[in-house]
Design an enzyme around this catalytic site. Sequence first.
Site, mmCIF file in Angstrom:
data_model
loop_
_atom_site.group_PDB
_atom_site.id
_atom_site.type_symbol
_atom_site.label_atom_id
_atom_site.label_comp_id
_atom_site.label_asym_id
_atom_site.label_seq_id
_atom_site.Cartn_x
_atom_site.Cartn_y
_atom_site.Cartn_z
ATOM 1 N N ASP A 21 -7.968 -5.291 0.289
ATOM 2 C CA ASP A 21 -8.504 -6.161 -0.757
ATOM 3 C C ASP A 21 -8.125 -7.623 -0.592
ATOM 4 O OD1 ASP A 21 -9.792 -4.158 -2.256
ATOM 5 O OD2 ASP A 21 -7.864 -3.480 -3.014
ATOM 6 N N HIS A 58 0.853 -1.184 0.000
ATOM 7 C CA HIS A 58 0.000 0.000 0.000
ATOM 8 C C HIS A 58 0.886 1.229 0.000
ATOM 9 C CE1 HIS A 58 -3.085 2.854 1.258
ATOM 10 N NE2 HIS A 58 -3.943 1.965 0.820
HETATM 11 N N1 ACO Z 1 4.074 -7.643 -4.794
HETATM 12 C C1 ACO Z 1 5.420 -7.627 -5.007
HETATM 13 N N2 ACO Z 1 6.191 -6.517 -4.877
HETATM 14 C C2 ACO Z 1 5.570 -5.376 -4.522
HETATM 15 C C3 ACO Z 1 4.170 -5.324 -4.290
HETATM 16 C C4 ACO Z 1 3.432 -6.508 -4.427
HETATM 17 N N3 ACO Z 1 2.113 -6.528 -4.230
HETATM 18 N N4 ACO Z 1 3.834 -4.064 -3.970
HETATM 19 C C5 ACO Z 1 4.967 -3.339 -3.998
HETATM 20 N N5 ACO Z 1 6.004 -4.143 -4.317
HETATM 21 C C6 ACO Z 1 7.434 -3.750 -4.382
HETATM 22 C C7 ACO Z 1 7.725 -2.959 -5.647
HETATM 23 O O1 ACO Z 1 8.126 -3.790 -6.697
HETATM 24 C C8 ACO Z 1 8.838 -2.031 -5.167
HETATM 25 O O2 ACO Z 1 10.012 -2.807 -5.087
HETATM 26 P P1 ACO Z 1 11.448 -2.121 -5.377
HETATM 27 O O3 ACO Z 1 11.640 -1.123 -4.274
HETATM 28 O O4 ACO Z 1 12.407 -3.242 -5.363
HETATM 29 O O5 ACO Z 1 11.336 -1.469 -6.742
HETATM 30 C C9 ACO Z 1 8.425 -1.717 -3.726
HETATM 31 O O6 ACO Z 1 7.653 -2.850 -3.288
HETATM 32 C C10 ACO Z 1 7.581 -0.453 -3.594
HETATM 33 O O7 ACO Z 1 6.470 -0.570 -4.460
HETATM 34 P P2 ACO Z 1 5.847 0.623 -5.291
HETATM 35 O O8 ACO Z 1 5.144 0.070 -6.501
HETATM 36 O O9 ACO Z 1 6.855 1.683 -5.490
HETATM 37 O O10 ACO Z 1 4.779 1.143 -4.237
HETATM 38 P P3 ACO Z 1 3.572 2.112 -4.549
HETATM 39 O O11 ACO Z 1 3.285 2.825 -3.283
HETATM 40 O O12 ACO Z 1 3.815 2.934 -5.771
HETATM 41 O O13 ACO Z 1 2.353 1.111 -4.906
HETATM 42 C C11 ACO Z 1 0.579 -0.418 -4.660
HETATM 43 C C12 ACO Z 1 1.391 0.691 -3.998
HETATM 44 C C13 ACO Z 1 0.079 0.045 -6.038
HETATM 45 C C14 ACO Z 1 -0.657 -0.703 -3.799
HETATM 46 C C15 ACO Z 1 1.468 -1.683 -4.791
HETATM 47 O O14 ACO Z 1 1.858 -2.137 -3.511
HETATM 48 C C16 ACO Z 1 0.765 -2.809 -5.552
HETATM 49 O O15 ACO Z 1 0.823 -2.857 -6.782
HETATM 50 N N6 ACO Z 1 0.073 -3.752 -4.824
HETATM 51 C C17 ACO Z 1 -0.676 -4.798 -5.490
HETATM 52 C C18 ACO Z 1 -2.024 -4.258 -5.942
HETATM 53 C C19 ACO Z 1 -2.969 -4.015 -4.797
HETATM 54 O O16 ACO Z 1 -3.157 -4.840 -3.914
HETATM 55 N N7 ACO Z 1 -3.632 -2.838 -4.842
HETATM 56 C C20 ACO Z 1 -4.634 -2.456 -3.842
HETATM 57 C C21 ACO Z 1 -4.139 -1.376 -2.940
HETATM 58 S S1 ACO Z 1 -5.324 -0.956 -1.710
HETATM 59 C C22 ACO Z 1 -6.442 -0.012 -2.554
HETATM 60 O O17 ACO Z 1 -6.142 0.696 -3.456
HETATM 61 C C23 ACO Z 1 -7.798 -0.091 -2.129
#
Ligand code: ACO
Length: 428
Positions: free
Chosen positions: A363, A306
């Site tokens: 979620d 998140h």
């Molecule tokens: N699985 C694997 N790796 C992940 C995940 C994940 N679910 N989420 C983040 N990471 C990793 C990224 O690859 C990144 O790694 P790095 O530092 O080596 O490059 C690091 O964690 C940070 O991730 P970002 O994408 O920069 O984080 P951001 O804050 O931009 O994204 C998000 C947040 C979109 C929720 C992300 O965690 C994600 O895609 N999660 C999966 C989708 C999801 O569950 N969305 C629902 C969110 S809750 C809502 O909106 C109601």
Amino acid sequence: MSEMAKLQLGDRQLELPVIEGSEQEHAVDISALRAQTGYITIDEGYVNTGSTQSAITYLDGENGILRYRGYPIEQLAVNCDFVEVSYLLIYGELPTRQQLDEFRQKLRRHTLLHEDMSAFYDGFPRDAHPMAILSSTVSALSTFYQDSLDPRDDEQVELCIYRLIAKLPTIAAYSYKKSIGQPFIYPQNNLNYCQNFLRMMFAVPCEPYEIDCDFVDALNLLLIVHADHEQNCSTSTVRMVGSSNANLFASISAGICALWGPLHGGANEAVIRMLEDIRDNGGNVKKYVDMAKDKSSKVRLMGFGHRVYKNYDPRATIIKDVCNRLLKKRNIPDPIFEIAQELEEVALSDDYFIERKLYPNVDFYSGVIYRAIGIPMDMFTVLFAMGRMPGWIAQWLEMHRSESKRIARPRQIYTGEKERQFKPLDQR
Ligand code: ACO
């Protein structure tokens, strides 16, 4: 005198006011930056950018805290129903009994859709995604209810609020009925919000339908925990569209589109697809976690991570608990829930997820409850939208009532070609 931040730009020093929120959050106010220096700031994805000051929802992602209007989500979840929480978010205070009765009454009077709107459903392909139907139909409300479109007229806005909250379950249930070829079930206004929705979803005219109170309670709780989450992607969209003085139906319709994406509300559907995929491929959870860690795989663990929470999402804690209780009480064995718990355990003990502070979000477990209730997968995000409606409305209202409201219009740093001369077609 309040704290000032100092910014050094070449040989110039600029003092910028520091704003402090009621929970001691701090922000550097850069609103005069461009006028004074010609510089702007860049912050892709708004990771460090506050778009507004808001008194609706407090979220502390480090400590896993979520409060609506100051009330902890855990207290609201056990003591309120969704309509009461909607009132709290929109009007700022918990209602008295009389206020709540009046609010319920007003919602009840607006549950029906204009009859001509049902013709819309004939135009959509039967396999259309219900989120597309939802956003289109909410936008179309502005064609049928033209007496509630002026964002500067408080009475019109009030009417629009009742219409949106009251009609959304009807619109949602109709899209499901259409997809399975069953007749629409009209709302029944002596039922409460969640009872009415479940009946419109699952009743058929030829048989009696008994409303399941465990499902009503679970749905009520799910709607409450989704009701607001400060400046997330869809809420920011609602505010942005509303900032141009577009009407509330149009602003909410845009928010629904933003919510649909799998990185936002669409994740609840993606989680179940992922869990089913794991089940169908032999249930190897570890293999999936490894894939999610491998950047070249493009796989992410859906329902994990998140932007704001760097701790267990408090909503996920509440939902997991309900999930556990509902499945046990109703004796519904669900291998998908077992895989989810195993996946969570493996991920939470893995260095990749620990270092990045990736925890289950709202979620991750919600889809398991929806499945238990019998809600089809492509309706999950629609349920999220029903829950988020009062939050979107409250945020839209707050923006409109703010004295500092301006159209949302970010700037950019241009990185394209410098000026060049046009070449006629035969010379290119
Ligand atoms: N699985 C694997 N790796 C992940 C995940 C994940 N679910 N989420 C983040 N990471 C990793 C990224 O690859 C990144 O790694 P790095 O530092 O080596 O490059 C690091 O964690 C940070 O991730 P970002 O994408 O920069 O984080 P951001 O804050 O931009 O994204 C998000 C947040 C979109 C929720 C992300 O965690 C994600 O895609 N999660 C999966 C989708 C999801 O569950 N969305 C629902 C969110 S809750 C809502 O909106 C109601």
